[in-house]
Design an enzyme around this catalytic site. Structure first.
Site, mmCIF file in Angstrom:
data_model
loop_
_atom_site.group_PDB
_atom_site.id
_atom_site.type_symbol
_atom_site.label_atom_id
_atom_site.label_comp_id
_atom_site.label_asym_id
_atom_site.label_seq_id
_atom_site.Cartn_x
_atom_site.Cartn_y
_atom_site.Cartn_z
ATOM 1 N N ASP A 21 -2.341 -2.161 -0.769
ATOM 2 C CA ASP A 21 -2.944 -0.956 -0.805
ATOM 3 C C ASP A 21 -3.080 -0.709 -2.308
ATOM 4 O O ASP A 21 -3.236 -1.233 -3.036
ATOM 5 C CB ASP A 21 -1.813 -0.135 -0.115
ATOM 6 C CG ASP A 21 -2.761 1.258 0.604
ATOM 7 O OD1 ASP A 21 -3.042 2.010 0.041
ATOM 8 O OD2 ASP A 21 -2.684 1.142 1.819
ATOM 9 N N HIS A 76 -1.840 6.907 -1.836
ATOM 10 C CA HIS A 76 -2.119 6.613 -0.532
ATOM 11 C C HIS A 76 -1.059 5.262 -0.208
ATOM 12 O O HIS A 76 -0.424 5.563 0.718
ATOM 13 C CB HIS A 76 -3.499 5.891 -0.364
ATOM 14 C CG HIS A 76 -3.925 5.394 0.913
ATOM 15 N ND1 HIS A 76 -3.718 4.299 1.416
ATOM 16 C CD2 HIS A 76 -4.351 6.109 1.925
ATOM 17 C CE1 HIS A 76 -4.119 4.264 2.651
ATOM 18 N NE2 HIS A 76 -4.760 5.174 2.718
ATOM 19 N N SER A 125 -4.873 4.901 8.595
ATOM 20 C CA SER A 125 -3.994 4.430 7.474
ATOM 21 C C SER A 125 -2.369 4.632 7.753
ATOM 22 O O SER A 125 -1.642 4.197 7.226
ATOM 23 C CB SER A 125 -4.687 4.941 6.300
ATOM 24 O OG SER A 125 -5.569 4.718 5.804
#
Length: 813
Positions: free
Chosen positions: A154, A205, A404
């Site tokens: 990621d 994220h 996600s």
């Protein structure tokens, strides 16, 4: 500590309400009184559980506490770091507090729900950890993903966060260095920086994803713990800008270091658009990982709700594609869909592979709370954070929605499965996740895959690979009846204001000839979509007939208002908003002004087979729509038999098909459908999995050929909504609304005592009808209206079709 956490959790929303400018009763007053507290006071309630907030930045001062004592408030809890007191206060005491300069606000201490804690309970992760039998099979310890290496491919991971601390829980953290434009001439090996404490410096994220997989929850006393807190996390960070080389680099690192970190899982919450190609470098990399025994997961994408929006890297047959669901068991609008019937075959390494354009499973992906990157501090959703996260935890956690968030949830479940059975191959892992999933009413596999992920069943099957699941899965069925329909959706808006003219609270629309089903829905979310608004939705037909969304006494739990009309009259209709009447919490029928968004769905049946006996039957349109959504089915002989009694065995099957009932294993002597409806925590909407089954037995016996009564159907449908507590708390007379008034049910004494609350909720939610009669004497100015329920009357298959389609449209559509 438990009480303190509860009150802290309340303050998170209270502060968000304060920031938005709460309600005051007078413009000159400096103290803010929460709108729900004002409603309670106006309704005549005289004593309230409240949160009193003083001006200041630390705990309440001695002066603050002396003020409360002086006005007679002597019972409550003070917070340790915030200037707040939770107390019981009378309306008169609140009136006094409104005049005090040191008081900032007073809000009702109302019940709230939190989404990340809900997600681990909803999918059965919490049940896995507490199950004694599973602990015994795991040498006496709860499953946590212990020793399973999970790569988070990621934006990076902030290992300075205590929940995912580098050197402990985060066993390796890698910063990718794959910027082609900055390389010196020559063909050089890829390089990266290892042992970097924080690789997530500009996004947040990846840190959020890592916390969902396996955060320890240390900074929230375990409240926001990840799915597999014992797993070994390996972060591979590519920064905020992710290119294919960065992504492939993550796979390369995982494969190269697989033995070093026992890497068994790699989760990828990123993707692209376009068609599937087995020659794409990402698909080649994921196939290599699969060949090495690494389970690969991909997010389905956030480009829904249109068809053909599925992440192309998630289409590879060797990966697990994860769609995003809500905590109510439905599919998130943004979750990408596949394409119905699309797919194909291809050759790779001498083997023929078949791919389909659909997700594998669905998992929680809406308003997920997880770790926030600390260095530098970031917030992915500041408004949601203030609404959903306790103030004390705001520096450490943030909220985000998307596939996600759903994907790392499943990655954590995979780690639990592999701890239970390290011998599982990636293909076995995928098969188990799909075969143990829960049916999602109204969706097909190209939208949700097999259904909502069930961690408990998946781990159970991992432990016992001979245990069979999947018999009740809609994905595995061949149906007797089929329907094709076309649906058009129209958006509308009403600026609701209870003090304006009725016409100002209406929306006019047209229903064409041939429409079989009309479904109207609005969201009455109230302030910041958090408080709820007691609004009733009414559809008015051209002949003046009214169809109501019902007195939703559960409006604080369900903000949607839905009206479903089968065979609507063609012509000009009106959708009208009114204040709910007659509910205990809203006896006057008032509601708050709000701009309400809504949709109108018009469906036409274009063809059907397998039920040639429903023509001109009053329930025909409901039968067609229910068959189309796979809520029930006809018989093998091409009949539906709408006037035949509904049998208990049939009800069990249809609840599992169309009411989001979790699967049970096929190990019992009972039918797997019966076993499913009788198990504790059967309903997906029972997030904690602690409520009774959704069907009743007769002294422990379940007679599949017995008829279903209306009272029993009330129990099953209400219990399937996870409303056991609300139903069992009911007392008093059973009543039903008629023209804004509550009419007693005359045969309520015939309703079994334990089912009275269920009948009341079934009536209030407009799942089942009462029968009304009107009598008027020769000198009476108005007729007298009476109502009956007939609780012991047998439900026909047509009756059930009408009730089930209403139920589906209101709570799953």
């Amino acid at each position: 500590m438990k009480k303190l956490i509860t009150f802290l959790s309340i303050t998170g929303l209270l502060l968000s309400l304060l920031f938005s400018g709460g309600t005051k009763t007078d413009a000159t007053e400096r103290v803010t009184i929460g709108p729900k507290l004002l409603e309670a006071i106006d309704s005549g309630v005289t004593e309230h559980q409240v949160i009193i907030t003083f001006h200041g930045d630390e705990k309440p001062t001695a002066e603050n506490l002396n003020l409360l004592k002086a006005i007679g408030i002597n019972q409550g809890l003070t917070l340790k770091s915030l200037p707040m007191v939770a107390a019981i206060a009378t309306s008169d005491q609140i009136e006094t507090l409104k005049q005090e300069d040191t008081v900032r606000s007073v809000f009702l201490n109302r019940k709230l729900e939190y989404f990340n804690a809900d997600s681990t309970s909803l999918t059965g992760v919490d049940k896995v950890r507490t199950d004694e039998q599973m602990q015994k099979m795991n040498e006496g310890f709860p499953l946590s993903g212990e020793g399973i290496g999970v790569v988070v491919n990621d934006s990076g991971v902030d290992g300075t966060h205590q929940d995912i601390e580098f050197g402990d829980h985060l066993v390796q953290n890698v910063m990718a260095s794959a910027n082609l434009s900055s390389l010196a001439p020559g063909l050089l090996p890829i390089t990266y920086a290892e042992n970097v404490a924080n690789t997530d410096t500009n996004s947040g994220h990846g840190t959020h994803v890592a916390g969902t997989v396996g955060g320890t929850g240390e900074m929230s006393s375990g409240k926001y713990e990840g799915v597999a807190p014992g797993a070994d996390l390996i972060g591979y960070g590519s920064g905020a800008a992710l290119f294919i080389l960065d992504a492939v680099g993550g796979f390369d690192y995982a494969i190269t270091h697989q033995a070093e970190y026992d890497i068994r899982v790699i989760t990828n919450s990123w993707g692209s658009s376009g068609g599937f190609s087995p020659d794409d470098p990402v698909n080649i990399a994921s196939k290599k990982a699969y060949d090495r025994g690494i389970t690969v997961l991909f997010a389905a994408g956030n480009s829904g709700p249109a068809e053909n929006t599925h992440n192309p890297y998630a289409k590879a047959p060797w990966v697990i594609s994860v769609a995003a669901g809500t905590k109510a068991g439905t599919l998130a609008d943004f979750s990408s869909r596949g394409t119905k019937g699309a797919g194909g075959t291809f050759e790779m390494n001498g083997k023929t592979w078949t791919w389909t354009d659909e997700p594998s499973v669905t998992a929680p992906g809406v308003d997920i709370i997880s770790t926030r990157t600390l260095a530098p501090t970031s917030s992915l959703a500041p408004d949601k954070d203030a609404e959903l996260i306790e103030t004390a935890y705001l520096p450490y956690y943030t909220t985000m929605s998307g596939t996600s968030m759903a994907t790392p949830h499943v990655a954590g479940i995979v780690a639990l499965m592999l701890e239970a059975n390290p011998q599982l191959s990636p293909s076995q892992v995928k098969n188990i996740l799909q075969q143990t999933a829960t049916n999602m009413p109204g969706y097909e596999t190209w939208e949700v895959g097999a259904g909502y992920v069930n961690a408990y069943a998946a781990v159970d099957m991992a432990f016992n690979t001979t245990t069979e699941y999947g018999t009740t899965l809609n994905m595995n069925q061949s149906f007797n009846s089929n329907v094709e329909t076309s649906t058009t959706v129209e958006d509308f808006t009403v600026d609701y204001n209870p003090v304006t003219a009725i016409s100002d609270n209406q929306y006019t629309f047209e229903v064409e000839e041939g429409v079989n089903s009309l479904v109207a829905q609005v969201n009455a979310g109230g302030l910041m979509e958090a408080t709820g608004n007691p609004i009733n939705l009414i559809l008015i037909a051209p002949d003046g007939t009214e169809y109501s969304s019902g007195i939703n006494v559960l409006f604080s739990l369900y903000f949607d208002r839905t009206v479903s009309v089968n065979s609507p009259l063609p012509g000009t209709w009106k959708a009208e908003l009114r204040g709910l009447r007659g509910a205990e919490e809203n006896p006057l029928g008032t509601a708050l002004p709000e701009t309400v968004q809504g949709t109108l769905a018009f469906s036409k049946v274009t063809g059907f087979t397998g039920m040639d006996d429903i023509a001109r039957h009053p329930a025909a349109d409901a039968i067609k729509m229910g068959v189309k959504e796979r809520l029930f089915d006809g018989y093998e002989n091409g009949k539906f038999k709408p006037d035949n009694p509904l049998k208990k065995g049939e009800l069990a099957q249809y609840l599992v098909m169309g009411a989001a009932i979790r699967q049970a294993s096929d190990e019992s002597e009972l039918s797997p459908y019966v076993e499913a409806v009788l198990q504790q925590g059967a309903a997906l909407k029972d997030g904690q999995q602690i409520q009774d089954g959704v069907m009743l037995t007769n002294d422990g016996e379940f007679e599949t050929t017995s008829n279903v009564t209306r009272a029993e159907l009330s129990y099953s449908l209400v219990q399937s909504l996870g409303l056991q507590e609300e139903a069992q708390d009911f007392s008093g007379d059973v009543t039903v609304e008629y023209n804004g008034e509550r009419v007693p049910i005359e045969d309520s004494s015939d309703i079994p005592e334990k089912l009275r609350g269920y009948v009341q909720l079934a009536l209030d939610l407009n799942i089942l009808n009462a029968k009304f009669d009107a009598t008027q004497g020769p000198y009476d100015l108005e007729p007298t209206v009476t109502a009956t329920f007939s609780p012991n009357k047998t439900v026909t298959r047509g009756d059930f079709a009408v009730a089930m389609t209403r139920y589906y449209n209101a709570f799953f559509n």
